[in-house]
Structure formats: structure tokens, C-alpha cells
Design an enzyme around this catalytic site. Structure first.
Site, PDB file in Angstrom:
ATOM      1  N   GLU A  47       0.810  -1.226   0.000  1.00 59.01           N
ATOM      2  CA  GLU A  47       0.000   0.000   0.000  1.00 59.01           C
ATOM      3  C   GLU A  47       0.844   1.277   0.000  1.00 59.01           C
ATOM      4  O   GLU A  47       0.292   2.373  -0.116  1.00 59.01           O
ATOM      5  CB  GLU A  47      -0.956  -0.014   1.211  1.00 59.01           C
ATOM      6  CG  GLU A  47      -1.995  -1.124   1.102  1.00 59.01           C
ATOM      7  CD  GLU A  47      -2.787  -1.351   2.375  1.00 59.01           C
ATOM      8  OE1 GLU A  47      -3.976  -1.694   2.291  1.00 59.01           O
ATOM      9  OE2 GLU A  47      -2.211  -1.221   3.481  1.00 59.01           O
ATOM     10  N   ASP A  78     -11.983  -6.301  -2.219  1.00 54.66           N
ATOM     11  CA  ASP A  78     -12.829  -7.493  -2.241  1.00 54.66           C
ATOM     12  C   ASP A  78     -14.200  -7.142  -1.712  1.00 54.66           C
ATOM     13  O   ASP A  78     -14.364  -6.232  -0.914  1.00 54.66           O
ATOM     14  CB  ASP A  78     -12.215  -8.596  -1.358  1.00 54.66           C
ATOM     15  CG  ASP A  78     -11.940  -8.090   0.057  1.00 54.66           C
ATOM     16  OD1 ASP A  78     -10.861  -7.517   0.280  1.00 54.66           O
ATOM     17  OD2 ASP A  78     -12.812  -8.241   0.930  1.00 54.66           O
TER      18      ASP A  78
HETATM   19  N1  SAH Z   1      -2.274 -12.655   5.205  1.00 57.45           N
HETATM   20  C1  SAH Z   1      -2.897 -11.475   4.577  1.00 57.45           C
HETATM   21  C2  SAH Z   1      -3.696 -10.745   5.618  1.00 57.45           C
HETATM   22  C3  SAH Z   1      -4.407  -9.566   5.060  1.00 57.45           C
HETATM   23  S1  SAH Z   1      -5.475  -8.870   6.231  1.00 57.45           S
HETATM   24  C4  SAH Z   1      -1.773 -10.615   4.022  1.00 57.45           C
HETATM   25  O1  SAH Z   1      -0.723 -10.528   4.678  1.00 57.45           O
HETATM   26  O2  SAH Z   1      -1.914 -10.055   2.937  1.00 57.45           O
HETATM   27  C5  SAH Z   1      -6.350  -7.759   5.164  1.00 57.45           C
HETATM   28  C6  SAH Z   1      -5.801  -6.352   5.044  1.00 57.45           C
HETATM   29  O3  SAH Z   1      -6.528  -5.648   4.067  1.00 57.45           O
HETATM   30  C7  SAH Z   1      -5.941  -5.532   6.314  1.00 57.45           C
HETATM   31  O4  SAH Z   1      -4.904  -4.578   6.401  1.00 57.45           O
HETATM   32  C8  SAH Z   1      -7.327  -4.871   6.151  1.00 57.45           C
HETATM   33  O5  SAH Z   1      -7.329  -3.536   6.598  1.00 57.45           O
HETATM   34  C9  SAH Z   1      -7.623  -4.910   4.650  1.00 57.45           C
HETATM   35  N2  SAH Z   1      -8.823  -5.650   4.224  1.00 57.45           N
HETATM   36  C10 SAH Z   1      -9.119  -5.892   2.911  1.00 57.45           C
HETATM   37  N3  SAH Z   1     -10.247  -6.608   2.796  1.00 57.45           N
HETATM   38  C11 SAH Z   1     -10.710  -6.837   4.047  1.00 57.45           C
HETATM   39  C12 SAH Z   1     -11.838  -7.556   4.559  1.00 57.45           C
HETATM   40  N4  SAH Z   1     -12.689  -8.199   3.765  1.00 57.45           N
HETATM   41  N5  SAH Z   1     -11.989  -7.599   5.919  1.00 57.45           N
HETATM   42  C13 SAH Z   1     -11.128  -6.973   6.734  1.00 57.45           C
HETATM   43  N6  SAH Z   1     -10.024  -6.306   6.293  1.00 57.45           N
HETATM   44  C14 SAH Z   1      -9.805  -6.219   4.964  1.00 57.45           C
END
Ligand code: SAH
Length: 228
Positions: free
Chosen positions: A11, A196
Site C-alpha cells: 500500500e 474485495d
Molecule cells: N495474510 C494477509 C492478511 C491480510 S489482512 C496478508 O498478509 O496479505 C487484510 C488487510 O486488508 C488488512 O490490512 C485490512 O485492513 C484490509 N482488508 C481488505 N479486505 C478486508 C476484509 N474483507 N476484511 C477486513 N479487512 C480487509
């Protein structure tokens, strides 16, 4: 000085590629990049995932750089049924959806003994964000963002957050940063691009759209910087 915080390295890639005269300094394991973006003095950091990382990073930035404003950008899951990947959400305010003292009669999300329910973004920064989103030709909306330490990837949970809070998007950091900014009386705005639809296929879509959504969100912030 303006502080920009994102949760993940993906990001901040766009910012780093455009930053001039960059130097680095670390506090509590967080690297802050200092330099110029759109002619403005910036401190930029990846806070890590989740509310505690986000809050700590925001307070470190405030203590060490005394910014005039803080911008938080990144990706989010869409809760409003008509939001699709690569739409933008400009937060009007943010709530911590996993704060739950409902046993005492408090509404879900209310932090007990705090005057705030949701944490409001600065209207001027939000207005700049809207103008910037329009210039980028992005589909955007303004509304409430719900943050919690949970990746939302089910129809039930997404529907619950949507109906409980009327939140248009969910993510895992924004409300914590907003909380810290409000306590420090620092103007802030949160911009998230949808990676998403949290209702269906969130995991697959997240993987597919993460880098494009991250870039769109950062591009919108670049437009804000030009207007400040
Ligand atoms: N193992 C994954 C974890 C991602 S967590 C990785 O390292 O890529 C998801 C991240 O994107 C968080 O920072 C959150 O703020 C954002 N995010 C995107 N879609 C999300 C959703 N459906 N629910 C919660 N957070 C989401």
C-alpha cells in the site's frame, strides 16, 4: 509535515516510487520514510495489520513529527452490496466494530466512557479526497468504515456489519488511527479502495485486486496532497 500511514508494504509502493529526498528513521520497529511528495514534506510508514499496530504507529508519528494532518490509505472489503473491487470509499467517520460491552447496555462499537461513538474525518480533507477521486475517474462514495481485528469473508458477518452500522466498507486499522487522531485533535482522513466484496469470495478477490486497489488509493491521496 503530513503523515501518511498504510497497513502493508504493497500500500505504500506508489508513494515510495514518487518520493524525493527520501531518508529513513525507525521507532519501535516501524520505519518512517521522510521526503517530498507532490512538493509536500511527508512522513510515511507501514504500520502493520490490525488496530494495535495502527494506533501505535499513529501516536509515534504524532510524537516524533508533529504533523499538521494524517492520511490513512489502503484497501478494504466492501459491505454495501453494490460496491465492487476498485471502487473508492472516503470515510466520513470510522467505528471499532469489535468493541463490545453490550452486556452493560452500550451499543455495539461504543467504547465505554468515551464521548465518541464514531471518529469523524476532517471535512476539508474529505472534500479534497472527493475532488481527487473525481479527477481519477474512480467510482467513489463517502460513508462509515468499520474496523476490527478480523478479515471479513462471510455473507453473514458482512451483512451484520452493514445492517448494524450502515458501514460501506470494513478493514482492520482505520478506526484505530482515527481514534488516536481524535484524541490528539489532529485532522485526518481515511481513503480505502475496495479489494474485495467481503460478502462473497473475499479471499480470492483480495489476492487478485490488492496491488491495483492499493495503487488507486495511493493515487487518490497524491491528489489530496496537491490540494493541501
Ligand atoms: N495474510 C494477509 C492478511 C491480510 S489482512 C496478508 O498478509 O496479505 C487484510 C488487510 O486488508 C488488512 O490490512 C485490512 O485492513 C484490509 N482488508 C481488505 N479486505 C478486508 C476484509 N474483507 N476484511 C477486513 N479487512 C480487509
Amino acid at each position: 509535515m503530513i503523515t501518511i500511514i498504510a497497513a502493508m508494504q504493497e500500500e505504500i509502493d506508489l508513494y515510495l516510487s514518487k518520493m524525493k529526498q527520501e531518508t529513513q528513521i525507525s521507532y519501535a520497529g516501524i520505519t518512517f520514510y521522510r521526503g517530498l511528495l507532490a512538493g509536500k514534506e511527508i512522513s510515511l510508514a507501514v504500520c502493520g495489520i490490525g488496530k494495535v499496530n495502527a494506533a501505535m504507529c499513529a501516536q509515534l508519528a504524532i510524537d516524533h513529527f508533529s504533523p499538521q494532518a494524517l492520511i490513512h490509505s489502503g484497501v478494504a472489503g466492501g459491505l454495501a452490496p453494490d460496491l465492487k473491487p476498485l471502487d473508492l470509499v472516503i470515510a466520513q467517520s470510522l467505528v471499532e466494530h469489535d468493541m463490545d460491552t453490550t452486556h452493560f447496555g452500550d451499543p455495539l462499537g461504543q467504547i465505554p466512557r468515551m464521548k465518541y461513538f464514531d471518529f469523524p474525518c476532517d471535512p476539508t480533507l474529505a472534500e479534497y479526497a472527493k475532488q481527487s477521486a473525481e479527477e481519477a475517474g474512480a467510482d467513489f462514495r463517502t460513508g462509515l468504515i468499520a474496523s476490527g481485528d478480523q478479515f471479513v469473508a462471510s455473507h453473514e458477518k458482512a451483512d451484520f456489519l452493514y445492517s448494524q452500522f450502515h458501514a460501506c466498507a470494513c478493514e482492520m486499522e482505520g478506526a484505530a488511527i482515527a481514534h488516536v487522531c481524535c484524541l490528539n485533535e489532529l485532522p485526518f482522513v481515511v481513503i480505502r479502495a475496495i479489494s474485495d466484496n467481503a460478502r462473497t469470495g473475499a479471499f480470492m478477490q483480495y489476492e487478485q485486486f490488492l496491488s491495483q486497489a492499493a495503487a488507486l488509493s495511493a493515487q487518490t491521496v497524491m491528489g489530496i496532497l496537491e490540494k493541501i
